[in-house]
Scaffold this active site. Structure first.
Site, PDB file in Angstrom:
ATOM      1  CB  CYS A  94      -0.990  -0.139   1.134  1.00  0.00           C
ATOM      2  SG  CYS A  94      -2.335   1.243   1.234  1.00  0.00           S
ATOM      3  CG  HIS A 181      -3.450  -3.610   3.627  1.00  0.00           C
ATOM      4  ND1 HIS A 181      -2.479  -2.980   4.221  1.00  0.00           N
ATOM      5  CD2 HIS A 181      -4.279  -2.384   3.193  1.00  0.00           C
ATOM      6  CE1 HIS A 181      -2.598  -1.741   4.448  1.00  0.00           C
ATOM      7  NE2 HIS A 181      -3.606  -1.241   3.446  1.00  0.00           N
ATOM      8  CD  GLU A 183      -1.170  -5.937   6.094  1.00  0.00           C
ATOM      9  OE1 GLU A 183      -0.967  -4.799   6.358  1.00  0.00           O
ATOM     10  OE2 GLU A 183      -0.838  -6.430   4.694  1.00  0.00           O
ATOM     11  CB  VAL A 239      -0.272 -16.649  30.927  1.00  0.00           C
ATOM     12  CG1 VAL A 239      -0.725 -15.317  30.333  1.00  0.00           C
ATOM     13  CG2 VAL A 239       0.602 -17.680  29.977  1.00  0.00           C
ATOM     14  CB  SER A 241       4.317 -12.629  36.051  1.00  0.00           C
ATOM     15  OG  SER A 241       3.257 -13.421  36.751  1.00  0.00           O
ATOM     16  CG  ASP A 467     -43.119 -13.854  52.079  1.00  0.00           C
ATOM     17  OD1 ASP A 467     -43.356 -13.953  50.977  1.00  0.00           O
ATOM     18  OD2 ASP A 467     -43.298 -14.685  52.926  1.00  0.00           O
TER      19      ASP A 467
END
EC number: 6.3.5.2
Length: 530
Positions: A94, A181, A183, A239, A241, A467
């Site tokens: 592009c 594009h 991708e 996940v 750390s 009630d």
């Protein structure tokens, strides 16, 4: 692939054949690197203003991304012309194709009409290496400018109804340009075209894999840290750390010290889960700090979400520094490095030609620790996308339920309790959240949903239990689907599922009279309520 420590360079791009993506600010630029990695070719993105002479490695090929500019505008970004001295294949996408034409002195101007959306690609030269095996098919256009003349040495290899120069090539120089594009998934054979460029034309080896990354990264860490220095790092139970801590453990053993700070606003049974997984399961040297009362004390009376984030961030740094000071390294060594779970999207945002995006919310991290503690940063995951981190975690033996765990914000439930944060309010949000996640897992939906949680709203609602009239609080449930968390759609549950969750929360969580489901997409909303 086995890696010798002495032979491993610090930069990953010196280990793997690398395609360099030069970013002109397109919203799709990061997708180029993702697509290339999907067929095991390593790709790295740098801003289009990158000086080639400053690179410490030579790419196998270069891709010029799209961008929102006009190449003929006075303030338009342009590439370093030294890319043509490298003698490697170049693909312009592009704006990138228009840049190639502009450099060659040929006409780029505003088109008669803008072209956004699907178009039909006509392959005029099926023998062109870039279009090998690519048929007439749908491609995705996003441009207002177009070529009005063919650059010297190039020929037309593809057209569309509105783009007579939809694909151009200079086969002798291995330079190619395409107006669409490849991708994005809307371009049906885009991945095939990118593979033709990277593998066939650039001759890049398809050796980028997490199996190979483990070996080279462990060797790289050993080389960087050396035989005696020690590393500390914060772990949260998430996940990123956990995987970061595990690869540090594999590289330097007990010279890595993980610190988990319980801030009092974590998920249900979080601390016990972290102890079981990291300490007992993965053998990581773990220190657990119970600082819930301190955090909640400092949050007393605070309702502004930005103030909450800053209080939690500053308090975290204070607690972490205190605990780090208590760690006594072995004789002859000292703590020199701080582990941080930076991922590649964070790197991309910081180096993008457009610059870092506007801050919508303050992000909770440990950046302030570097200056305060005079530590050097080590980021073993900084070259990886989230899906690659998950795959890496599986290979390292991190339990599956943790590898695929939904993201959890650094400030924890403090930003899911709207209004003042108290122990009582946190308990309500925590219990409601646990029920919601439990039912999602029972229904087999957890992996289909990118993130789900319960938020406690600062309003009360009239209800009836038995009630008796009640006047209690409201829980808002949120579940989203997303590929990159930049945009997101709300997840569509069956009515029976929501009915069951709402019934359980109202009946099992004291203080809740009503449950709602958030059906707002991002944008306009953010994922979290605060």
């Amino acid at each position: 692939m086995s890696a010798n420590i002495d032979d491993v360079p610090i930069e990953v791009s010196k280990v793997f054949d690398t395609i360099l993506v030069l970013d002109f600010g397109s919203q799709y630029s990061h997708l180029i690197t993702r697509r290339l990695r999907e067929f095991n070719v390593y790709a790295e993105m740098l801003p289009c203003t990158q000086k080639i002479a400053e690179l410490s490695w030579k790419p196998k090929g270069i891709i010029l991304s799209g961008g929102p500019y006009s190449v003929y505008a006075e303030d338009a970004p342009h590439v370093d012309h030294d890319i043509f001295k490298l003698g490697v294949p170049i693909l312009g996408i592009c704006y990138g194709m228009q840049e190639l034409a502009w450099i060659n002195g040929k006409g780029v101007a505003r088109g008669d009409k803008r072209e956004y959306g699907p178009a039909t690609l006509n392959v005029e030269d099926p023998e062109c290496a870039l279009f090998k095996g690519v048929d007439h098919s749908q491609v995705w256009m996003s441009h207002g400018d177009k070529l009005h003349a063919l650059p010297t040495g190039f020929k037309v290899v593809a057209t569309s109804d509105n783009s007579p120069f939809c694909g151009i090539s200079n086969e002798s120089e291995h330079i190619y340009g395409i107006q669409f594009h490849p991708e994005v998934t809307h371009t049906v054979q885009g991945k095939k075209l990118l593979k033709n460029f990277a593998v066939d034309i650039c001759q890049a080896k398809t050796n980028w894999s997490m199996e190979n990354f483990i070996d080279t990264e462990i060797a790289r860490i050993k080389k960087l840290v050396g035989p005696t220095a020690e590393v500390i790092g914060a772990v949260s139970g998430g996940v990123d750390s956990t995987v970061g801590a595990k690869i540090m453990k594999e590289a330097i053993g007990d010279r890595f010290h993980a610190i988990y700070v319980d801030n009092g606003v974590m998920r249900k049974n979080e601390t016990e889960s972290v102890k079981k997984t990291l300490d007992e399961g993965l053998g990581i040297n773990l220190t657990v700090v119970d600082a819930g009362d301190l955090f909640l004390g400092r949050l007393k009376g605070v309702t502004d979400p930005e103030k909450k984030r800053k209080i939690i961030g500053n308090t975290f740094i204070h607690v972490f520094e205190e605990e780090a000071a208590k760690i006594k390294p072995r004789d002859g060594s000292e703590i020199e490095y701080l582990l941080q779970g930076t991922l590649y999207p964070d790197v991309i945002e910081s180096i993008s030609f457009k610059g870092p995006s506007q801050t919508i919310k303050t992000h909770h991290n440990v950046g302030g620790l570097l200056e305060d503690m005079k530590l050097k940063l080590i980021e073993p995951l900084r070259e990886l996308f989230k899906d690659e981190v998950r795959h890496l975690g599986e290979l390292l033996g991190v339990p599956e339920d943790l590898v695929w765990r939904h993201p959890f914000p650094g400030p924890g439930l403090a930003i899911r309790v709207l209004g003042e944060v108290t122990k009582e309010q946190v308990k309500i949000a925590r219990e409601a959240d646990a029920i919601f996640i439990e039912e999602i897992k029972k229904a087999g939906l957890y992996r289909q949903i990118s993130q789900a949680f319960a938020a406690l709203l600062p309003v009360k609602s009239v209800g009836v239990m038995g009630d008796q009239r009640t006047y209690e609080q409201v829980i808002a449930l949120r579940a989203i689907e997303t590929l990159d968390f930049m945009t997101a759609d709300w997840f569509i549950f069956e009515a029976a599922f929501l009915k069951k969750v709402a019934s359980r929360i109202v009946n099992e969580v004291d203080g809740v009279a009503r449950v709602t489901y958030d059906i707002t997409s991002k944008p306009p909303a953010t994922v979290e309520w605060e």
